[in-house]
Design a protein around this motif. Structure first.
Motif, PDB file in Angstrom:
ATOM      1  N   PRO A 136      65.329  17.435  54.500  1.00 21.17           N
ATOM      2  CA  PRO A 136      64.921  18.378  53.449  1.00 21.17           C
ATOM      3  C   PRO A 136      65.633  18.129  52.121  1.00 21.17           C
ATOM      4  O   PRO A 136      65.087  18.387  51.054  1.00 21.17           O
ATOM      5  CB  PRO A 136      65.303  19.749  54.019  1.00 21.17           C
ATOM      6  N   ASN A 137      66.856  17.604  52.175  1.00 24.93           N
ATOM      7  CA  ASN A 137      67.638  17.465  50.934  1.00 24.93           C
ATOM      8  C   ASN A 137      67.668  16.022  50.427  1.00 24.93           C
ATOM      9  O   ASN A 137      68.534  15.676  49.634  1.00 24.93           O
ATOM     10  CB  ASN A 137      69.080  17.910  51.199  1.00 24.93           C
ATOM     11  N   TRP A 138      66.734  15.183  50.881  1.00 31.42           N
ATOM     12  CA  TRP A 138      66.937  13.767  50.568  1.00 31.42           C
ATOM     13  C   TRP A 138      66.837  13.466  49.077  1.00 31.42           C
ATOM     14  O   TRP A 138      67.551  12.586  48.572  1.00 31.42           O
ATOM     15  CB  TRP A 138      66.036  12.856  51.415  1.00 31.42           C
ATOM     16  N   GLN A 139      66.012  14.234  48.376  1.00 34.27           N
ATOM     17  CA  GLN A 139      65.906  13.942  46.936  1.00 34.27           C
ATOM     18  C   GLN A 139      67.192  14.303  46.189  1.00 34.27           C
ATOM     19  O   GLN A 139      67.594  13.608  45.255  1.00 34.27           O
ATOM     20  CB  GLN A 139      64.698  14.638  46.326  1.00 34.27           C
ATOM     21  N   ALA A 140      67.846  15.391  46.658  1.00 37.80           N
ATOM     22  CA  ALA A 140      69.132  15.754  46.050  1.00 37.80           C
ATOM     23  C   ALA A 140      70.182  14.694  46.358  1.00 37.80           C
ATOM     24  O   ALA A 140      70.985  14.326  45.497  1.00 37.80           O
ATOM     25  CB  ALA A 140      69.580  17.122  46.580  1.00 37.80           C
ATOM     26  N   LEU A 141      70.132  14.187  47.591  1.00 39.85           N
ATOM     27  CA  LEU A 141      71.057  13.107  47.964  1.00 39.85           C
ATOM     28  C   LEU A 141      70.819  11.867  47.103  1.00 39.85           C
ATOM     29  O   LEU A 141      71.764  11.216  46.656  1.00 39.85           O
ATOM     30  CB  LEU A 141      70.844  12.719  49.430  1.00 39.85           C
ATOM     31  N   ALA A 142      69.548  11.556  46.882  1.00 43.92           N
ATOM     32  CA  ALA A 142      69.210  10.393  46.060  1.00 43.92           C
ATOM     33  C   ALA A 142      69.778  10.570  44.655  1.00 43.92           C
ATOM     34  O   ALA A 142      70.307   9.627  44.059  1.00 43.92           O
ATOM     35  CB  ALA A 142      67.701  10.199  46.022  1.00 43.92           C
ATOM     36  N   GLN A 143      69.678  11.800  44.165  1.00 38.27           N
ATOM     37  CA  GLN A 143      70.237  12.107  42.849  1.00 38.27           C
ATOM     38  C   GLN A 143      71.754  11.889  42.849  1.00 38.27           C
ATOM     39  O   GLN A 143      72.323  11.247  41.959  1.00 38.27           O
ATOM     40  CB  GLN A 143      69.898  13.567  42.501  1.00 38.27           C
ATOM     41  N   GLU A 144      72.393  12.397  43.893  1.00 41.11           N
ATOM     42  CA  GLU A 144      73.851  12.302  43.997  1.00 41.11           C
ATOM     43  C   GLU A 144      74.318  10.845  44.017  1.00 41.11           C
ATOM     44  O   GLU A 144      75.326  10.488  43.413  1.00 41.11           O
ATOM     45  CB  GLU A 144      74.305  13.027  45.274  1.00 41.11           C
ATOM     46  N   PHE A 145      73.554  10.012  44.722  1.00 37.46           N
ATOM     47  CA  PHE A 145      73.981   8.625  44.868  1.00 37.46           C
ATOM     48  C   PHE A 145      73.319   7.696  43.844  1.00 37.46           C
ATOM     49  O   PHE A 145      73.475   6.483  43.918  1.00 37.46           O
ATOM     50  CB  PHE A 145      73.721   8.139  46.291  1.00 37.46           C
ATOM     51  N   GLY A 146      72.555   8.266  42.934  1.00 34.43           N
ATOM     52  CA  GLY A 146      72.002   7.443  41.860  1.00 34.43           C
ATOM     53  C   GLY A 146      70.864   6.548  42.294  1.00 34.43           C
ATOM     54  O   GLY A 146      70.600   5.526  41.663  1.00 34.43           O
ATOM     55  N   PHE A 147      70.162   6.917  43.383  1.00 35.80           N
ATOM     56  CA  PHE A 147      68.997   6.135  43.802  1.00 35.80           C
ATOM     57  C   PHE A 147      67.811   6.638  42.984  1.00 35.80           C
ATOM     58  O   PHE A 147      67.193   7.644  43.305  1.00 35.80           O
ATOM     59  CB  PHE A 147      68.764   6.330  45.303  1.00 35.80           C
ATOM     60  N   GLN A 148      67.529   5.921  41.906  1.00 39.87           N
ATOM     61  CA  GLN A 148      66.586   6.460  40.916  1.00 39.87           C
ATOM     62  C   GLN A 148      65.162   5.956  41.087  1.00 39.87           C
ATOM     63  O   GLN A 148      64.249   6.475  40.465  1.00 39.87           O
ATOM     64  CB  GLN A 148      67.065   6.108  39.505  1.00 39.87           C
ATOM     65  N   PHE A 149      64.989   4.920  41.919  1.00 37.80           N
ATOM     66  CA  PHE A 149      63.629   4.367  41.966  1.00 37.80           C
ATOM     67  C   PHE A 149      62.939   4.627  43.299  1.00 37.80           C
ATOM     68  O   PHE A 149      62.103   3.847  43.728  1.00 37.80           O
ATOM     69  CB  PHE A 149      63.631   2.882  41.603  1.00 37.80           C
ATOM     70  N   HIS A 150      63.259   5.762  43.943  1.00 41.77           N
ATOM     71  CA  HIS A 150      62.601   6.065  45.221  1.00 41.77           C
ATOM     72  C   HIS A 150      61.123   6.390  45.031  1.00 41.77           C
ATOM     73  O   HIS A 150      60.332   6.291  45.937  1.00 41.77           O
ATOM     74  CB  HIS A 150      63.329   7.200  45.953  1.00 41.77           C
ATOM     75  N   THR A 151      60.767   6.825  43.813  1.00 40.89           N
ATOM     76  CA  THR A 151      59.370   7.073  43.483  1.00 40.89           C
ATOM     77  C   THR A 151      59.122   6.358  42.164  1.00 40.89           C
ATOM     78  O   THR A 151      59.901   6.529  41.233  1.00 40.89           O
ATOM     79  CB  THR A 151      59.115   8.584  43.315  1.00 40.89           C
ATOM     80  N   MET A 152      58.120   5.493  42.125  1.00 42.17           N
ATOM     81  CA  MET A 152      57.894   4.747  40.887  1.00 42.17           C
ATOM     82  C   MET A 152      56.430   4.845  40.489  1.00 42.17           C
ATOM     83  O   MET A 152      55.551   4.680  41.329  1.00 42.17           O
ATOM     84  CB  MET A 152      58.286   3.273  41.067  1.00 42.17           C
ATOM     85  N   TYR A 153      56.197   5.083  39.207  1.00 39.60           N
ATOM     86  CA  TYR A 153      54.839   5.160  38.678  1.00 39.60           C
ATOM     87  C   TYR A 153      54.008   6.149  39.486  1.00 39.60           C
ATOM     88  O   TYR A 153      52.847   5.910  39.798  1.00 39.60           O
ATOM     89  CB  TYR A 153      54.200   3.759  38.658  1.00 39.60           C
ATOM     90  N   GLY A 154      54.652   7.248  39.868  1.00 37.39           N
ATOM     91  CA  GLY A 154      53.946   8.306  40.578  1.00 37.39           C
ATOM     92  C   GLY A 154      53.644   8.000  42.033  1.00 37.39           C
ATOM     93  O   GLY A 154      52.976   8.775  42.710  1.00 37.39           O
ATOM     94  N   GLN A 155      54.140   6.860  42.537  1.00 37.21           N
ATOM     95  CA  GLN A 155      53.873   6.517  43.932  1.00 37.21           C
ATOM     96  C   GLN A 155      55.172   6.504  44.727  1.00 37.21           C
ATOM     97  O   GLN A 155      56.223   6.170  44.208  1.00 37.21           O
ATOM     98  CB  GLN A 155      53.246   5.119  44.021  1.00 37.21           C
ATOM     99  N   THR A 156      55.020   6.862  46.009  1.00 32.90           N
ATOM    100  CA  THR A 156      56.171   6.848  46.896  1.00 32.90           C
ATOM    101  C   THR A 156      56.608   5.412  47.139  1.00 32.90           C
ATOM    102  O   THR A 156      55.785   4.554  47.453  1.00 32.90           O
ATOM    103  CB  THR A 156      55.789   7.468  48.249  1.00 32.90           C
ATOM    104  N   TYR A 157      57.888   5.138  46.986  1.00 35.11           N
ATOM    105  CA  TYR A 157      58.414   3.824  47.359  1.00 35.11           C
ATOM    106  C   TYR A 157      59.289   3.977  48.610  1.00 35.11           C
ATOM    107  O   TYR A 157      59.097   3.315  49.615  1.00 35.11           O
ATOM    108  CB  TYR A 157      59.194   3.217  46.196  1.00 35.11           C
TER     109      TYR A 157
END
Lengths: 203, 398
Positions: free
Chosen positions: B10-31
């Motif tokens: 549930p919190n993976w996007q917050a985790l991505a923010q915390e760890f600076g993973f910025q390209f998990h979604t690109m050009y509106g598509q899930t990566y």
């Protein structure tokens, strides 16, 4: 176990404020210039030692300290020694057989010694390497630091040097004469197509 | 090898923010896609992926040692003549490499087949070495996956150990560089810089376009400091064409990846491997255009440019009755992608479809750090050709 056992999560965190994606670096030249303005008049006595043994014999530093200072000077020499594209140019300045090939492929002089001074806090200061100019160049006979500052004649043992010479990191700054010689191929390829998306150049 | 669905954290996007993973979604598509994962047995990993990865790497080194000594082959690999000696020297001096990624078609049962070797500028290293590792740790902590779950992924640990070893060989500062305007490349390079710093190396960053040249012929960064050691997420074949390329053979800058990787990352490697190791279980029949007559019995071929990236300019076509003829437009094209590559020539590889799990075509990337297999990454696409927007999925071993 087929995976990494433990990873340093603190290093991987990016939004803590202390670590940001793009690091800001202070320009070392500006720092050096500032240091020169405020501190150039202060002179300190330093001993030029040419080995750990020499350090033990001629200074009051302990064996540990002499060893640490030596290693630090060697590392600093690897980083900041004057570097030359070919052996001949290097030997012109430093004399026959006075140059070695560095790990990055350049030619650089052997470190002739390093500066120890009891005026410095051992734990906080660096110990800078010096080089003997024994070639046919215009500095013949002089001892200099990595940034080309003459300290005295070859063979001088006790020197009065500015505090900066003992403490400041040696700049190895170059004069850049052009920029942008890389990247034209990426620009050409990314102009292809009408898509607005711009991927990277990895694969 | 199974594809299994699982609830995203549930919190993976917050985790991505915390760890600076910025390209998990690109050009509106899930990566980054953690709505499912792949499950392997230890035997599948060790026998079918780990061992062949290390073996193929050794075979690739054999190919390079043959190519650097043979001007005809260097020419065939579309390497400009001005760089032949440079590449040869770099291989003979054993200029150290950091990493590579071999792409395989693997279905869990049959031998993995090598599709290509991304030996020069492999990406998705952060997603693999760190992010999917963190996914497993957190899913196990939350009892969403069995405690004994493992992952074939010692990538970050091995990268740090490798940087540690490189530090003993090259004592300079290490500059990291990638092109401007790609958040993905910038993140990838930052990750490798984090690994290098963890190994105690002093690092700086510079954009490829900002690199300069000093009056004494050294590459410089934006602070006018010379660059003695450079990690570049920028392909050698581009460097060869760029203005500064011509000065590199006189440069003493140490590059990661080294110049000899220009041969390993070249698709010409594939027919050369097939010539030297015919019928190897992990290789697909591959041919230069001039040898296409030998491919006459192969029904479907894939045509790839020597220097294509991220699935661009690749076509899959069926050969018709005109066996052995140069493929003409009349041949049935099954699937093709467009792109900016292909001027330097093409190779032809027997078509081996990616395995399908549900409606997904699955590609395995198998990582090498120096010569050691270090983990896998999984990409999924609904198309037959995996491209840069294919989704990334995590995996486990159980």
């Amino acid at each position: 176990m087929k995976r990494s056992q433990s990873l340093n999560l603190n290093r991987m965190r990016k939004n803590s404020g202390s670590r940001q994606l793009v690091k800001v670096t202070v320009k070392p030249l500006a720092l050096a210039a500032l240091a020169a303005l405020v501190g150039c008049s202060q002179k300190e006595e330093a001993v030029l030692v040419n080995s750990v043994e020499d350090c033990l014999a001629t200074t009051d530093f302990t064996e540990d300290q002499c060893n640490t200072a030596y290693q630090q000077a060697v590392d600093e020499a690897n980083r900041t020694a004057p570097k030359y594209q070919d052996a001949a140019t290097c030997e012109q300045e430093f004399g026959p057989n006075q140059c070695q090939r560095s790990s990055s492929g350049f030619f650089m002089p052997f470190m002739a010694g390093y500066l120890m001074s009891s005026a410095l806090d051992f734990n906080r200061n660096r110990y800078n390497p010096v080089y003997n100019y024994q070639g046919n160049g215009r500095y013949n006979g002089q001892v200099m630091t990595s940034d080309g500052k003459a300290l005295g004649r070859i063979g001088d043992k006790r020197l009065n040097v500015s505090r900066d010479t003992l403490t400041k990191p040696m700049p190895t700054v170059r004069r850049t004469v052009s920029r942008g010689g890389f990247g034209s191929q990426a620009a050409a390829k990314s102009n292809w197509g009408s898509s607005s998306r711009r991927g990277g150049w990895g694969g | 090898m199974l594809r299994l669905e699982i609830a995203p954290r549930p919190n993976w996007q917050a985790l991505a923010q915390e760890f600076g993973f910025q390209f998990h979604t690109m050009y509106g598509q899930t990566y980054w896609d953690e709505s499912a994962y792949y499950r392997f047995t230890l035997e599948q990993i060790e026998r079918d992926l780990e061992a062949p990865t290390e073996e193929i790497h050794q075979m690739c080194l054999e190919v390079v040692s043959r190519v650097v000594q043979d001007e005809a082959l260097l020419h065939q690999c579309a390497i400009p003549q001005a760089f032949w000696q440079y590449i040869q020297d770099s291989f003979q001096k054993s200029d150290p490499s950091l990493y590579s990624r071999l792409d395989f078609a693997y279905d869990g049962k049959n031998p993995a087949k090598l599709l290509e070797n991304n030996a020069d500028t492999p990406t998705s290293v952060y997603e693999t070495g760190f992010w999917q590792w963190l996914w497993l740790e957190t899913q196990v902590d939350k009892y969403q996956l069995p405690r004994q779950s493992d992952q074939f992924n010692s990538l970050q640990e091995k990268l740090i150990a490798r940087f540690h070893a490189l530090k003993q060989q090259v004592s300079s500062r290490l500059h990291f560089a990638c092109c401007q305007d790609s958040i993905e490349d910038r993140g990838t390079v930052q990750y490798l810089q984090d690994c290098a710093e963890e190994a105690g190396i002093d690092c700086d960053f510079v954009f490829i376009e900002d690199i300069g040249m000093s009056e004494d012929g050294l590459l410089t960064d934006t602070l006018d400091m010379p660059i003695y050691w450079l990690f570049k997420l920028y392909p050698w074949e581009f460097i060869f064409q760029d203005e500064y390329g011509q000065f590199l053979p006189q440069q003493a800058c140490v590059f990661v990846e080294p110049p000899w990787k220009a041969i390993v990352s070249n698709k010409a490697l594939l027919p050369l491997l097939w010539q030297m190791y015919p019928n190897h279980p992990n290789l697909l029949p591959s041919f230069f255009e001039k040898d296409l007559a030998q491919a006459s019995t192969i029904q479907t071929l894939v045509k790839k440019p020597f220097f294509s990236r991220e699935g661009a300019n690749i076509s899959i076509f069926n050969q018709n009755e005109a066996h052995g003829q140069k493929p003409a437009p009349s041949h049935t094209t099954v699937k093709s992608t467009d792109g900016p590559y292909g001027e330097e020539g093409f190779i032809y590889q027997a078509y081996h479809p990616l395995p399908k799990f549900g409606k997904h075509h699955t590609l395995i990337g198998s990582w090498l750090v120096d010569g050691q297999a270090a983990g896998i990454s999984i990409r999924e696409d609904t198309s037959l050709i995996t491209q840069d927007m294919s989704r990334y999925l995590p995996h486990i071993i159980i």
